[in-house]
Motif scaffolding. Structure first.
Motif, PDB file in Angstrom:
ATOM      1  N   ILE A  68       0.801  -1.290  -0.018  1.00 43.58           N
ATOM      2  CA  ILE A  68      -0.019  -0.065   0.068  1.00 43.58           C
ATOM      3  C   ILE A  68       0.853   1.142  -0.128  1.00 43.58           C
ATOM      4  CG2 ILE A  68      -1.918   1.357   1.050  1.00 43.58           C
ATOM      5  CD1 ILE A  68      -2.319  -1.784   0.194  1.00 43.58           C
ATOM      6  N   GLY A  71      -3.422   5.602   1.241  1.00 41.05           N
ATOM      7  CA  GLY A  71      -4.668   5.251   1.413  1.00 41.05           C
ATOM      8  C   GLY A  71      -4.787   3.824   2.296  1.00 41.05           C
ATOM      9  N   THR A  72      -6.213   3.184   2.197  1.00 29.79           N
ATOM     10  CA  THR A  72      -6.311   1.940   3.139  1.00 29.79           C
ATOM     11  C   THR A  72      -7.165   1.065   2.173  1.00 29.79           C
ATOM     12  OG1 THR A  72      -5.854   3.136   5.028  1.00 29.79           O
ATOM     13  CG2 THR A  72      -7.291   1.290   5.001  1.00 29.79           C
ATOM     14  N   GLN A  87      -1.463   2.345   4.631  1.00 27.78           N
ATOM     15  CA  GLN A  87      -0.065   2.939   4.129  1.00 27.78           C
ATOM     16  C   GLN A  87       0.994   2.283   4.784  1.00 27.78           C
ATOM     17  OE1 GLN A  87       0.240   7.215   3.910  1.00 27.78           O
ATOM     18  NE2 GLN A  87       2.049   6.951   2.537  1.00 27.78           N
ATOM     19  N   ASN A 105     -11.441   0.507  -1.648  1.00 26.10           N
ATOM     20  CA  ASN A 105     -10.745   1.644  -1.120  1.00 26.10           C
ATOM     21  C   ASN A 105     -11.582   2.013   0.402  1.00 26.10           C
ATOM     22  OD1 ASN A 105      -9.882   4.410  -0.229  1.00 26.10           O
ATOM     23  ND2 ASN A 105      -9.988   5.162  -2.341  1.00 26.10           N
ATOM     24  N   LEU A 112      -6.905   5.587  -3.187  1.00 25.25           N
ATOM     25  CA  LEU A 112      -6.197   4.506  -2.631  1.00 25.25           C
ATOM     26  C   LEU A 112      -5.094   4.281  -3.839  1.00 25.25           C
ATOM     27  CD1 LEU A 112      -5.458   1.763  -1.200  1.00 25.25           C
ATOM     28  CD2 LEU A 112      -7.230   0.914  -2.365  1.00 25.25           C
TER      29      LEU A 112
END
Length: 230
Positions: A68, A71-72, A87, A105, A112
């Motif tokens: 990553i 984002g997540t 991240q 996302n 993301l």
């Protein structure tokens, strides 16, 4: 340096909700000159808009790694796993005998970005499994995913090592492959190698025993280094 893959030459896919760059042939993008390196089959640089993602879909007999960048990710799968991957975290899913999963996302508003990596396993039909971790950088090369889970890394079913490479501005590094195959994917920064400049999204492979000597640019360098079988 036996193989060069420039960022702007990668395959492209844009579906509105997803903007992706394919280092190797994937989906509707096919180029017989870029089918993968050793057991490394896919590096997709994916940007997903807020609230969107990959609906439930299936995989089998593949080691799927997500790294990553911003984002997540919200991950769900048919093993009952339901996690967010943030991240800097790395996720490894062994599809094995078959698995269904979705990736979204986690934010409704923020994009993301992550690298989706596929590595062909050395065993087939195994029980699917899942791991994730945020691994701190300890050395210039820090293992993220390895065959034996060394130094707190995640474990994959292949004789392959995935490292995160970080160099300070103007720092130099010797990357040796010996009797194996190496591949470097640059995430951030610049590198000078054999008189050529490389930058974000570029990749280069080494199949010979000649080491790679690279120097980071003024912004430093972050990348992923793959140590792969011949």
């Amino acid at each position: 340096m036996d193989y060069v893959r420039r960022s702007e030459e990668r395959g492209k896919a844009n579906f509105g909700w997803l903007d992706s760059r394919h280092t190797f042939s994937f989906g509707n993008y096919y180029d017989p000159q870029h089918m993968g390196i050793s057991v490394l089959r896919v590096i997709n640089d994916d940007i997903v808009i807020g609230g969107a993602g990959f609906d439930t879909h299936g995989h089998r007999d593949m080691e799927i790694i997500s790294y990553i960048l911003d984002g997540t990710i919200e991950h769900k799968d048919s093993m009952g796993n339901q996690f967010t991957v943030t991240q800097g975290e790395v996720q490894r899913m062994s599809a094995g005998s078959g698995i269904l999963h979705s990736e979204y996302n986690h934010s409704a508003t923020q994009p993301l970005r992550f690298l989706q990596i596929w590595i062909q396993p050395n065993v087939r039909g195994i029980k699917p499994s899942y791991e994730q971790a945020k691994i701190k950088q300890r050395n210039t090369l820090t293992p993220l995913v390895t065959p034996n889970g060394q130094e707190g890394s995640l474990m994959m079913h292949q004789d392959a090592w995935l490292y995160r490479l970080r160099l300070a501005p103007n720092e130099t590094m010797r990357l040796s492959t010996e009797n194996r195959t190496g591949y470097l994917h640059i995430i951030h920064g610049q590198a000078l190698l054999a008189g050529q400049q490389f930058t974000s999204g570029d990749g280069l492979g080494n199949f010979s025993q000649t080491p790679l000597h690279l120097t980071a640019g003024k912004e430093g360098l972050e990348g992923l280094w793959f140590d792969l079988p011949k």
